[in-house]
Design a protein around this motif. Structure first.
Motif, PDB file in Angstrom:
ATOM      1  N   UNK A  82       0.835  -1.202   0.000  1.00 31.63           N
ATOM      2  CA  UNK A  82       0.000   0.000   0.000  1.00 31.63           C
ATOM      3  C   UNK A  82       0.872   1.255   0.000  1.00 31.63           C
ATOM      4  N   UNK A  83       2.136   1.127   0.404  1.00 31.85           N
ATOM      5  CA  UNK A  83       3.044   2.266   0.422  1.00 31.85           C
ATOM      6  C   UNK A  83       3.510   2.656  -0.977  1.00 31.85           C
ATOM      7  N   UNK A  84       3.164   1.850  -1.985  1.00 32.70           N
ATOM      8  CA  UNK A  84       3.537   2.147  -3.362  1.00 32.70           C
ATOM      9  C   UNK A  84       2.413   2.842  -4.125  1.00 32.70           C
ATOM     10  N   UNK A  85       1.327   3.136  -3.473  1.00 35.39           N
ATOM     11  CA  UNK A  85       0.192   3.766  -4.143  1.00 35.39           C
ATOM     12  C   UNK A  85       0.323   5.287  -4.142  1.00 35.39           C
ATOM     13  N   UNK A  86      -0.258   5.891  -5.171  1.00 39.94           N
ATOM     14  CA  UNK A  86      -0.321   7.354  -5.276  1.00 39.94           C
ATOM     15  C   UNK A  86       1.045   8.028  -5.241  1.00 39.94           C
ATOM     16  N   UNK A  87       2.020   7.402  -5.886  1.00 42.35           N
ATOM     17  CA  UNK A  87       3.349   8.010  -5.965  1.00 42.35           C
ATOM     18  C   UNK A  87       3.348   9.053  -7.075  1.00 42.35           C
ATOM     19  N   UNK A  88       4.173  10.090  -6.938  1.00 41.25           N
ATOM     20  CA  UNK A  88       4.280  11.073  -8.019  1.00 41.25           C
ATOM     21  C   UNK A  88       4.720  10.386  -9.317  1.00 41.25           C
ATOM     22  N   UNK A  89       4.252  10.860 -10.459  1.00 42.95           N
ATOM     23  CA  UNK A  89       4.582  10.206 -11.739  1.00 42.95           C
ATOM     24  C   UNK A  89       6.083  10.049 -11.997  1.00 42.95           C
ATOM     25  N   UNK A  94      10.777   6.283 -12.333  1.00 44.80           N
ATOM     26  CA  UNK A  94      12.085   5.832 -11.842  1.00 44.80           C
ATOM     27  C   UNK A  94      12.012   4.413 -11.286  1.00 44.80           C
ATOM     28  N   UNK A  95      10.910   4.111 -10.585  1.00 42.02           N
ATOM     29  CA  UNK A  95      10.725   2.752 -10.057  1.00 42.02           C
ATOM     30  C   UNK A  95      10.673   1.735 -11.188  1.00 42.02           C
ATOM     31  N   UNK A  96       9.923   2.048 -12.220  1.00 41.86           N
ATOM     32  CA  UNK A  96       9.797   1.128 -13.353  1.00 41.86           C
ATOM     33  C   UNK A  96      11.143   0.893 -14.025  1.00 41.86           C
ATOM     34  N   UNK A 120      19.133   7.645 -10.099  1.00 46.00           N
ATOM     35  CA  UNK A 120      17.929   8.429 -10.388  1.00 46.00           C
ATOM     36  C   UNK A 120      16.821   8.109  -9.384  1.00 46.00           C
ATOM     37  N   UNK A 121      16.619   6.823  -9.108  1.00 47.49           N
ATOM     38  CA  UNK A 121      15.583   6.441  -8.153  1.00 47.49           C
ATOM     39  C   UNK A 121      15.906   6.960  -6.760  1.00 47.49           C
ATOM     40  N   UNK A 122      17.148   6.837  -6.349  1.00 46.36           N
ATOM     41  CA  UNK A 122      17.554   7.328  -5.036  1.00 46.36           C
ATOM     42  C   UNK A 122      17.293   8.825  -4.930  1.00 46.36           C
ATOM     43  N   UNK A 123      17.670   9.576  -5.951  1.00 49.80           N
ATOM     44  CA  UNK A 123      17.452  11.030  -5.942  1.00 49.80           C
ATOM     45  C   UNK A 123      15.960  11.358  -5.928  1.00 49.80           C
ATOM     46  N   UNK A 124      15.167  10.612  -6.700  1.00 48.18           N
ATOM     47  CA  UNK A 124      13.729  10.882  -6.749  1.00 48.18           C
ATOM     48  C   UNK A 124      13.036  10.547  -5.430  1.00 48.18           C
ATOM     49  N   UNK A 125      13.460   9.478  -4.776  1.00 48.34           N
ATOM     50  CA  UNK A 125      12.900   9.147  -3.458  1.00 48.34           C
ATOM     51  C   UNK A 125      13.230  10.260  -2.471  1.00 48.34           C
ATOM     52  N   UNK A 130      11.599  14.897   0.718  1.00 47.47           N
ATOM     53  CA  UNK A 130      11.892  16.272   1.127  1.00 47.47           C
ATOM     54  C   UNK A 130      10.730  17.209   0.805  1.00 47.47           C
ATOM     55  N   UNK A 131      10.126  17.014  -0.355  1.00 44.29           N
ATOM     56  CA  UNK A 131       9.002  17.844  -0.770  1.00 44.29           C
ATOM     57  C   UNK A 131       7.680  17.392  -0.137  1.00 44.29           C
ATOM     58  N   UNK A 132       7.751  16.391   0.718  1.00 44.35           N
ATOM     59  CA  UNK A 132       6.603  15.828   1.440  1.00 44.35           C
ATOM     60  C   UNK A 132       5.523  15.290   0.500  1.00 44.35           C
ATOM     61  N   UNK A 133       5.975  14.753  -0.637  1.00 42.16           N
ATOM     62  CA  UNK A 133       5.050  14.088  -1.553  1.00 42.16           C
ATOM     63  C   UNK A 133       4.841  12.633  -1.124  1.00 42.16           C
ATOM     64  N   UNK A 134       5.802  12.125  -0.363  1.00 44.06           N
ATOM     65  CA  UNK A 134       5.690  10.791   0.236  1.00 44.06           C
ATOM     66  C   UNK A 134       6.163  10.895   1.678  1.00 44.06           C
TER      67      UNK A 134
END
Length: 153
Positions: A82-89, A94-96, A120-125, A130-134
């Motif tokens: 459930x922690x993988x839902x509603x992630x920023x595009x 990056x996950x894919x 890239x994934x590490x930076x995006x996470x 930091x931006x409180x999107x997750x």
């Protein structure tokens, strides 16, 4: 068979069981969902449910199987997907990419873009956190699952 299966076989809803037994509806729901256990209920509650269902207390207790879907300490689901839902595009993208890279590497082949995907994934996470999107919990879940790092490493 658990309590939910048993009341389904008797064509009784959780609400109706609550009404005829006198046990609070939330208690019945928690037991049926596995969030709570009959083992932790008072003898009076078990007796009320058994009487309403027309069975013995012993039979009712035999239906109480441990539910491994929830952590007994926190009450949170053990399956953290459930922690993988509603992630920023951008983070989903990056996950894919990282999933594809891991598939290549795990098959024994060389992926010349693995380090790019990982970075890239590490930076995006980090950015999304930091931006409180997750949440921090989501960030660590993603790091552990897709970057294969553990807290404290």
């Amino acid at each position: 068979m658990d309590l939910q299966d048993y009341i389904d076989s008797k064509n009784i809803t959780k609400y109706h069981l609550s009404q005829i037994s006198g046990v609070p509806k939330t208690t019945v729901i928690d037991i049926c969902s596995g969030k709570s256990s009959l083992q932790r209920c008072s003898a009076r509650t078990v007796q009320q449910l058994a009487k309403a269902l027309g069975c013995t207390m012993e039979y009712l207790m035999s239906l109480d199987t441990p539910n491994t879907n929830y952590d007994n300490e926190t009450g949170l689901p053990n399956n953290k997907e459930y922690l993988e839902r509603d992630l920023p595009p951008y983070l989903q993208s990056s996950l894919e990419n990282m999933i594809v890279s891991w598939e290549i590497v795990d098959s024994g082949k060389t992926d010349y873009h693995w380090d790019l995907s990982w970075s890239e994934l590490n930076a995006d996470i980090n950015s999304a956190e930091t931006e409180q999107e997750i949440s921090s919990e989501q960030a660590w879940y993603l790091r552990e699952k897709y970057l294969r790092i553990k807290r404290g490493d």
